[in-house]
Design an enzyme around this catalytic site. Structure first.
Site, PDB file in Angstrom:
ATOM      1  NE  ARG A  33      -1.463 -34.856   1.163  1.00 25.40           N
ATOM      2  CZ  ARG A  33      -1.866 -34.271   2.804  1.00 25.40           C
ATOM      3  NH1 ARG A  33      -3.044 -33.756   2.675  1.00 25.40           N
ATOM      4  NH2 ARG A  33      -0.840 -34.341   3.431  1.00 25.40           N
ATOM      5  CE  LYS A  93       6.987 -33.334 -20.359  1.00 20.99           C
ATOM      6  NZ  LYS A  93       8.161 -33.267 -21.129  1.00 20.99           N
ATOM      7  CD  GLU A 136       8.285 -25.371 -28.114  1.00 19.97           C
ATOM      8  OE1 GLU A 136       8.215 -26.449 -28.672  1.00 19.97           O
ATOM      9  OE2 GLU A 136       8.849 -25.121 -27.192  1.00 19.97           O
ATOM     10  CE  LYS A 170       2.817 -31.207 -24.974  1.00 19.72           C
ATOM     11  NZ  LYS A 170       3.295 -30.025 -24.437  1.00 19.72           N
ATOM     12  CD  GLU A 194       9.827 -36.357 -21.150  1.00 15.81           C
ATOM     13  OE1 GLU A 194       9.066 -35.331 -21.823  1.00 15.81           O
ATOM     14  OE2 GLU A 194      10.632 -36.096 -20.788  1.00 15.81           O
ATOM     15  NE  ARG A 220       4.526 -35.018 -22.696  1.00 16.90           N
ATOM     16  CZ  ARG A 220       3.408 -34.766 -22.065  1.00 16.90           C
ATOM     17  NH1 ARG A 220       2.533 -35.380 -21.271  1.00 16.90           N
ATOM     18  NH2 ARG A 220       3.214 -33.310 -21.668  1.00 16.90           N
ATOM     19  CG  ASN A 259      11.718 -32.884 -24.108  1.00 17.69           C
ATOM     20  OD1 ASN A 259      11.281 -31.781 -23.729  1.00 17.69           O
ATOM     21  ND2 ASN A 259      11.542 -33.753 -23.611  1.00 17.69           N
ATOM     22  CG  HIS A 302      12.914 -28.359 -25.755  1.00 18.73           C
ATOM     23  ND1 HIS A 302      12.389 -28.495 -27.060  1.00 18.73           N
ATOM     24  CD2 HIS A 302      11.692 -27.651 -25.009  1.00 18.73           C
ATOM     25  CE1 HIS A 302      11.280 -27.719 -27.281  1.00 18.73           C
ATOM     26  NE2 HIS A 302      10.924 -27.293 -26.214  1.00 18.73           N
ATOM     27  CG  HIS A 338      15.335 -26.818 -21.416  1.00 17.11           C
ATOM     28  ND1 HIS A 338      14.719 -28.095 -21.171  1.00 17.11           N
ATOM     29  CD2 HIS A 338      14.489 -25.912 -21.674  1.00 17.11           C
ATOM     30  CE1 HIS A 338      13.430 -27.910 -21.264  1.00 17.11           C
ATOM     31  NE2 HIS A 338      13.340 -26.664 -21.950  1.00 17.11           N
ATOM     32  CG  HIS A 343      11.093 -21.962 -23.847  1.00 15.45           C
ATOM     33  ND1 HIS A 343      11.881 -22.961 -23.500  1.00 15.45           N
ATOM     34  CD2 HIS A 343      10.179 -22.657 -24.707  1.00 15.45           C
ATOM     35  CE1 HIS A 343      11.722 -24.204 -23.921  1.00 15.45           C
ATOM     36  NE2 HIS A 343      10.592 -24.020 -24.555  1.00 15.45           N
TER      37      HIS A 343
END
Length: 374
Positions: A127, A149, A191, A232, A242, A246, A250, A253, A257, A272
């Site tokens: 956990r 993330k 990026e 960032k 997000e 935030r 993206n 993206h 994606h 990517h």
């Protein structure tokens, strides 16, 4: 291994005692042990891919053990396909086999795939155990290693299973970028450019003048990594999960994606950063089409990415990417979708990106048809 040199530090001041430092410079792996040991774990087990492990796992383990930490190594195959349910289970079982306890540390040694996968395993194991990012690709150093993330892919879409789990330390050893292929450096550079396009036109100007130094390993490389990490970190502190700002990170993206999904996460066809580069160019061309962004800015973005060796059109996806409807269906699984409506990150110019919810699907479809025809 490169000898340690003076490094840059970016602090991420999250609340609740979760703040951490990003260290940037050459030779940081050689001195990693003392910095990881300062986090007060008894063991530090490395997760890496087979390619990166062959280069850097031995010196990293030597440094960890010299600092009094018990170490271990869990490896996965290289490539985006490792961000899967099967590899996630294998990494968790591997860490448990090394007797990782809640007070110990997981060390992600590799690019964005390894960081996402190892971070998600750390978030889930017992956990939640602490982890350290040691990113070895340009893309990971400027983006994915920072901000917490973590996750894996589903056949239905990219990064749809995961958790927010912040690292305790990031060691961006920029000497590791010397071993990257030209294609991997180019992919990571997408990026880098993204941060200028989001909200820092001056940085994009700087990139246009100094991108070659980033590739060659000059002082521009460390400076670019630091600028991106500062940008960032600022966004993450203001919007960790997000819920708002935030989402700007993206930019490019939503398109990118979708392209990764339609190419089956096959790195031989599209990695990517290449998907992001095409997505950045598309986002600016779509913004220009909607009358939001000057056409010359869209052209400038595409020209710069192409100069750095990156693709900027759908026609450059090897093997094709389907039709407009296939692309729209893939976009429908984007994490920014709300109540079934598409949300894009668009731009009013270079350095002037914004969140655009509820974009009309018919408008997007017509744009994609024209791009495919072109």
């Amino acid at each position: 291994m490169s000898k340690p040199s003076p490094h840059l530090t970016v602090h991420v001041p999250l609340d609740g005692g979760r703040d951490y430092d990003i260290l940037i410079g050459r030779g940081l792996i050689a001195g990693a042990g003392g910095r990881v040991a300062a986090l007060k774990g008894r063991a530090a087990v490395i997760v890496s891919d087979e390619t990166v492990a062959a280069l850097y796992a031995a010196p990293l383990r030597e440094s960890l053990e010299a600092a009094g930490l018990r170490s271990g190594l869990v490896t996965v195959p290289p490539g985006e396909a490792s961000k899967s349910y099967g590899c996630f289970a294998a990494v968790c079982d591997g860490l448990l086999a090394h007797k990782v306890e809640r007070g110990d540390l997981v060390v992600a040694l590799g690019g964005g795939v390894v960081g996402d996968l190892a971070g998600f395993a750390a978030a889930s194991l017992r956990r939640g155990v602490r982890f350290v990012q040691v990113p070895t690709s340009l893309l990971a150093q400027v983006d994915s290693s920072v901000g917490g993330k973590t996750g894996i892919n589903s056949p239905l879409g990219k990064n749809l299973i995961g958790a927010f789990h912040q690292p305790r330390l990031v060691l961006a050893d920029t000497a590791t970028l010397d071993t990257l292929s030209e294609r991997e450096m180019q992919a990571g550079y997408a990026e880098v450019a993204k941060y200028g396009l989001i909200g820092d036109a001056g940085f994009f100007d700087w990139c246009e003048a100094h991108w070659a130094g980033i590739f060659s390993g000059g002082p521009e490389r460390d400076e670019a990594v630091a600028v991106c990490c500062r940008a960032k970190a600022g966004v993450v502190v203001r919007d960790e999960r997000e819920d708002g700002e935030r989402a700007l990170l993206n930019l490019g993206h939503t398109f990118g994606h979708a392209l990764e999904r339609l190419t089956g996460y096959d790195g031989a066809r599209l990695v990517h950063g290449e998907g992001v580069a095409i997505g950045l160019a598309l986002a600016f061309r779509f913004s220009a089409r909607l009358g939001l962004c000057p056409g010359q800015d869209a052209g400038r973005v595409a020209n710069h990415l192409a100069m750095a060796g990156l693709p900027t059109t759908l026609a450059q996806v090897p093997g094709g990417c389907g039709d407009a409807d296939a692309l729209l269906d893939a976009m429908a699984q984007d994490k920014k979708v709300r109540d079934g409506a598409l949300t894009f990150i668009l731009a009013r110019g270079i350095g002037k990106s914004f969140i655009a919810p509820g974009i009309d699907r018919a408008e997007v479809r017509a744009f994609l048809q024209d791009e495919l025809a072109a």
